[in-house]
Each structure stands twice: as C-alpha cells, then as structure tokens.
Design a protein around this motif. Structure first.
Motif, mmCIF file in Angstrom:
data_model
loop_
_atom_site.group_PDB
_atom_site.id
_atom_site.type_symbol
_atom_site.label_atom_id
_atom_site.label_comp_id
_atom_site.label_asym_id
_atom_site.label_seq_id
_atom_site.Cartn_x
_atom_site.Cartn_y
_atom_site.Cartn_z
ATOM 1 N N ARG A 48 42.191 40.909 -69.726
ATOM 2 C CA ARG A 48 41.199 40.453 -68.739
ATOM 3 C C ARG A 48 39.839 41.090 -68.974
ATOM 4 O O ARG A 48 38.821 40.517 -68.598
ATOM 5 N N PHE A 49 39.820 42.266 -69.577
ATOM 6 C CA PHE A 49 38.574 43.012 -69.722
ATOM 7 C C PHE A 49 38.025 43.010 -71.147
ATOM 8 O O PHE A 49 37.082 43.742 -71.444
ATOM 9 N N ILE A 50 38.588 42.197 -72.012
ATOM 10 C CA ILE A 50 38.011 42.025 -73.348
ATOM 11 C C ILE A 50 36.998 40.900 -73.232
ATOM 12 O O ILE A 50 37.359 39.746 -73.006
ATOM 13 N N LEU A 51 35.730 41.268 -73.348
ATOM 14 C CA LEU A 51 34.638 40.341 -73.103
ATOM 15 C C LEU A 51 33.794 40.131 -74.355
ATOM 16 O O LEU A 51 33.626 41.055 -75.157
ATOM 17 N N ALA A 52 33.261 38.938 -74.502
ATOM 18 C CA ALA A 52 32.375 38.653 -75.630
ATOM 19 C C ALA A 52 31.179 39.598 -75.580
ATOM 20 O O ALA A 52 30.653 39.892 -74.501
ATOM 21 N N GLU A 53 30.774 40.084 -76.740
ATOM 22 C CA GLU A 53 29.602 40.945 -76.899
ATOM 23 C C GLU A 53 29.738 42.308 -76.213
ATOM 24 O O GLU A 53 28.741 42.984 -75.972
ATOM 25 N N LYS A 54 30.968 42.708 -75.862
ATOM 26 C CA LYS A 54 31.174 43.994 -75.212
ATOM 27 C C LYS A 54 32.368 44.681 -75.855
ATOM 28 O O LYS A 54 33.509 44.280 -75.637
ATOM 29 N N PRO A 55 32.153 45.702 -76.694
ATOM 30 C CA PRO A 55 33.285 46.409 -77.317
ATOM 31 C C PRO A 55 34.244 46.973 -76.262
ATOM 32 O O PRO A 55 33.879 47.145 -75.096
ATOM 33 N N LEU A 56 35.454 47.269 -76.708
ATOM 34 C CA LEU A 56 36.493 47.801 -75.823
ATOM 35 C C LEU A 56 36.927 49.183 -76.291
ATOM 36 O O LEU A 56 37.274 49.368 -77.458
ATOM 37 N N ALA A 57 36.896 50.129 -75.382
ATOM 38 C CA ALA A 57 37.472 51.451 -75.617
ATOM 39 C C ALA A 57 38.737 51.529 -74.767
ATOM 40 O O ALA A 57 38.665 51.430 -73.538
ATOM 41 N N LEU A 58 39.869 51.670 -75.410
ATOM 42 C CA LEU A 58 41.149 51.759 -74.714
ATOM 43 C C LEU A 58 41.567 53.216 -74.690
ATOM 44 O O LEU A 58 41.929 53.788 -75.719
ATOM 45 N N ASP A 59 41.497 53.819 -73.514
ATOM 46 C CA ASP A 59 41.810 55.240 -73.362
ATOM 47 C C ASP A 59 43.280 55.402 -72.972
ATOM 48 O O ASP A 59 43.659 55.164 -71.827
ATOM 49 N N LEU A 60 44.076 55.805 -73.945
ATOM 50 C CA LEU A 60 45.502 56.051 -73.724
ATOM 51 C C LEU A 60 45.806 57.542 -73.794
ATOM 52 O O LEU A 60 46.955 57.930 -73.998
ATOM 53 N N SER A 61 44.796 58.370 -73.622
ATOM 54 C CA SER A 61 44.990 59.816 -73.737
ATOM 55 C C SER A 61 45.893 60.376 -72.647
ATOM 56 O O SER A 61 46.467 61.449 -72.813
ATOM 57 N N GLY A 62 46.071 59.646 -71.563
ATOM 58 C CA GLY A 62 46.947 60.094 -70.481
ATOM 59 C C GLY A 62 48.315 59.429 -70.486
ATOM 60 O O GLY A 62 49.045 59.490 -69.500
#
Length: 138
Positions: A48-62
């Motif tokens: 839902r939050f993967i948007l055109a022209e907007k990179p994605l940082a997926l924080d799985l550190s927790g």
C-alpha cells in the motif's frame, strides 16, 4: 495513494507495522515476528505504501523472528518497486539477515534508515545533475 505523514500502528498476529512518509522516501517499520500467520497481511500493508517516485525504506531492525516463507515479501517489494521504477532498501535485524543469507537471496540492505535516506538523496542528486545534460542534447 495519499496518507498523512504518520499512520497509526497496525498490529497483526505478532507484528506491528507503521508507515511514515518522509520527503525523500516512505519508511515502513515492522517489529515483532514475521511468519506464515501474518506474511500476507504484512505484504499487503507494505505494498500500500510503495508509491511512484518515492523510494521505500523497509525497517525490519525490530523483527525478532523471520520465517523462511517470509522471504516472499522481498520478491513482492522488488517486483512492485521495479514496476514503478523506485529504489528500495532494507534495514534488517539478525534473524532477517540470517534467513536471507541462508536462502541466498539478493536484498538491497542498508545499515539504518538515515543511511537509506542518504542513499536515496544521492540518487536524486545524480538524476538532477543528469537531467540538464539530457535536455541539452534533445
């Protein structure tokens, strides 16, 4: 899709998820356990939050545990980001790193969310420097 800068945390079968829209990228943070009980809901939430022209940082550190079948999450993200032409990066906990290495899957890792944002900013700067060259030659 539009959303406010912060979305409320969503709890799903042992995992909590939250999305935050920043100027450089969307950051989706997932904490807890990722397993067969919640991987489909997590994948749907992230997509839902993967948007055109907007990179994605997926924080799985927790993330405390990462089931083998959860690797499919990375394939889904890579496919969607590739289709939209956006970069993505993963900040991984030890359980996530261990499973990715065990399955020998290529994932764009970064050490922290600030590091991912820095990487995305450098990519934007490189594209901005290239744009005048493309316009002049056209």
């Amino acid at each position: 899709m539009t959303f406010t800068n912060n979305t409320p945390a969503v709890v799903c079968d042992g995992a909590s998820m939250r999305a935050h829209c920043r100027q450089l990228a969307t950051v989706v943070t997932i904490k807890g356990d990722i397993d067969s009980n919640n991987i489909d809901q997590i994948a749907s939430y992230v997509n839902r939050f993967i948007l055109a022209e907007k990179p994605l940082a997926l924080d799985l550190s927790g993330v405390n545990s990462f089931a083998p079948q959860a690797i499919s999450l990375f394939f889904d993200i890579d496919e969607r980001c590739g289709a939209l032409g956006v970069d993505w990066a993963v900040v991984a906990s030890q359980p996530v790193l261990a499973e990715v290495h065990r399955q020998e899957v290529g994932v764009p890792f970064t050490t922290s969310v600030p590091e991912a944002l820095h990487h995305f900013a450098e990519g934007n700067m490189a594209r901005r420097r290239l744009l005048p060259l493309l316009v002049k030659s056209a």
